[in-house]
Design an enzyme around this catalytic site. Structure first.
Site, mmCIF file in Angstrom:
data_model
loop_
_atom_site.group_PDB
_atom_site.id
_atom_site.type_symbol
_atom_site.label_atom_id
_atom_site.label_comp_id
_atom_site.label_asym_id
_atom_site.label_seq_id
_atom_site.Cartn_x
_atom_site.Cartn_y
_atom_site.Cartn_z
ATOM 1 N N LYS A 246 -0.584 25.750 -50.106
ATOM 2 C CA LYS A 246 -0.741 27.162 -49.784
ATOM 3 C C LYS A 246 -1.677 27.820 -50.789
ATOM 4 O O LYS A 246 -1.712 27.435 -51.967
ATOM 5 C CB LYS A 246 0.605 27.896 -49.879
ATOM 6 C CG LYS A 246 1.655 27.536 -48.856
ATOM 7 C CD LYS A 246 2.931 28.325 -49.136
ATOM 8 C CE LYS A 246 4.068 27.962 -48.201
ATOM 9 N NZ LYS A 246 3.859 28.495 -46.849
ATOM 10 N N ARG B 239 11.085 22.582 -40.471
ATOM 11 C CA ARG B 239 11.623 22.012 -39.230
ATOM 12 C C ARG B 239 11.941 20.527 -39.401
ATOM 13 O O ARG B 239 12.782 19.991 -38.686
ATOM 14 C CB ARG B 239 10.636 22.240 -38.083
ATOM 15 C CG ARG B 239 9.332 21.514 -38.188
ATOM 16 C CD ARG B 239 8.247 22.149 -37.332
ATOM 17 N NE ARG B 239 7.847 23.440 -37.859
ATOM 18 C CZ ARG B 239 6.961 24.241 -37.266
ATOM 19 N NH1 ARG B 239 6.427 23.889 -36.109
ATOM 20 N NH2 ARG B 239 6.642 25.397 -37.826
#
Length: 460
Positions: A240, A314
């Site tokens: 990121k 996830r």
């Protein structure tokens, strides 16, 4: 921090809750000194206004709390908390025409307005305390407030002090408080216990990845809560930018929220058999980090192509959900700070949820309005299933194109719950700006709505 109503006391000051339209009527019954005092202090009954009225002896004899207009209240939550935050330290009892759900919600707001994240503060302020009015469920409101305080504390704590090990300690402390059993699968034992994707995501971090489990209750329907516990998310090898990493201590907000919900359930001794599963990891960068292009084999046997290591939540949830589903509980609920797409869709205040159960969806929407904990249903849109099916594996953890990011993430998770009723929440877990009863920082989103809905969801 423990949040509780003040005990009934003769010294509690009456606090008159006044809409703007009702102020003139109240003043008509007062003496000229009081009317002049109210006018001189500019009190008009606006939301957030609070004014102490002096007695002839100079001390306060009562307080006025502005309650605004119906139109103004429709744009806010916890309007009495806005006024309470402007009161000095003391004990107050309400003089108001509020009843039922509105009164309970306002009392909750007042109580939680006493929250402060003071772990790193040398000084903290004092708060105005409220005597529980007649007609409210004191124990329930206190349970909700203290559960939210726990959730906020966990999210607000920096990742240096809230890694997988510390999140495990917090869960075990909660289990100990309420007599729940607890266990943890950690490190390479995750591979031996067939939890490979939790291991893959967390193996590069200094603190080993783990699956934390709590069990409580031995009668009633089976309820399993699964919370995303990514204690910090660098994005992994798909790193990121710094601006996107600034709030990543909150990426365990799903775990914090399910622990808050679990705390409420246990504190109120609800007749359920509760199981809590938290995959706790840090998505870090090291030579042994999982890579873009890797294909992982999940607990369920489905293969997952990793097209972005920053879509790790996830992956860890998938193994935990597959484990949850194997016992065929009556209901599985997952909560996760999963996608930025959910924030784009509904903003920071609303917690979107997914379910194929129309009755459950209706119950959640109605409950949210009653307890001032807003949620919004988004669809498990089955035609989008093809978007999560790549060429080289069963599933894609980060489909390209940029469309329907929250929906495709929810569809991905649904693949791992095939034997149980399932509800998924894609929460933000953060209050971006100060609001009544909601300081900037970690936030609970959905647990009070779920608590309110459990009788309908589980036929309690």
């Amino acid at each position: 921090m423990t949040l509780a109503f003040a005990d009934q006391t003769e010294t509690a000051l009456p606090a008159h809750v006044l809409e703007q339209s009702a102020l003139a009527g109240w003043l008509a019954d007062q003496d000229k000194v009081t009317r002049d005092w109210v006018a001189a202090n500019g009190f008009t009954g606006r939301i957030g206004q609070a004014l102490l009225i002096p007695s002839a002896q100079g001390g306060p004899r009562c307080a006025l709390l502005g309650y605004g207009t119906p139109e103004g209240r429709a744009r806010k939550r916890f309007c009495l908390a806005a006024a309470a935050e402007n009161l000095p330290e003391g004990i107050f009892r309400l003089e108001a025409e509020l009843t039922g759900e509105a009164l309970s919600a306002e009392c909750f707001g007042w109580l939680i307005s006493g929250y402060a994240f003071d772990r790193y503060k040398t000084k903290t302020g004092s708060k105005a305390r409220l005597v529980a009015p007649g007609g409210v469920d004191r124990a329930r409101i206190e349970a909700m407030a203290n559960a939210e305080a726990l959730t906020r504390d966990l999210i607000n704590t920096p990742a240096a002090d809230m890694g997988p090990k510390q999140l495990q300690a917090a869960a075990l402390a909660l289990a100990d408080e309420f007599g729940a059993s607890a266990s943890t699968v950690q490190g390479d034992d995750l591979l031996a216990q067939n939890l490979p994707m939790i291991h893959a995501v967390g193996r590069a971090a200094e603190q080993a990845p783990r699956l934390i489990e709590l069990n409580w209750g031995n009668t009633g329907p089976h309820l399993t809560l699964v919370g995303k516990g990514v204690c910090f998310d660098t994005g992994g090898l798909d790193l990121k930018p710094a601006s996107a990493m600034a709030l990543m201590k909150k990426d365990m907000g799903g775990a914090a929220n399910v622990l808050g919900l679990a705390r409420m359930i246990m504190a109120l001794n609800l007749p359920v058999q509760l199981r809590v599963l938290i995959p706790a990891v840090e998505n870090a960068v090291a030579g042994n980090a999982f890579r873009p292009g890797d294909i992982l084999i999940s607990r369920k046997g489905l293969t997952v192509e990793v097209n972005n290591t920053d879509a790790e939540g996830r992956l860890v949830l998938a193994d935990a959900l597959a484990l949850a589903d194997e016992d065929r509980p009556d209901l599985v609920i997952s909560m996760a700070t999963l996608t930025g797409a959910a924030r784009v869709a509904v903003g920071p205040d609303l917690a979107p949820f997914y379910t194929d159960d129309e009755t459950a969806a209706r119950s959640l929407s109605e409950a949210a309005a009653r307890v001032a904990d807003p949620v919004w249903r988004l669809p498990f849109h089955t035609p989008y299933e093809s978007m999560i099916e790549p060429d080289m594996a069963d599933l894609d953890n980060a489909p390209g194109g940029g469309f329907a990011g929250s929906i495709t993430a929810a569809l991905f998770l649904r693949r791992f719950v095939t034997a149980s009723r399932y509800i998924h929440f894609d929460i933000y877990g953060w209050q971006p700006a100060k609001a009544p009863a909601r300081p900037k920082g970690g936030a609970a989103q959905g647990p009070r709505t779920l608590l309110e809905s459990l009788p309908a969801l589980l036929d309690l």
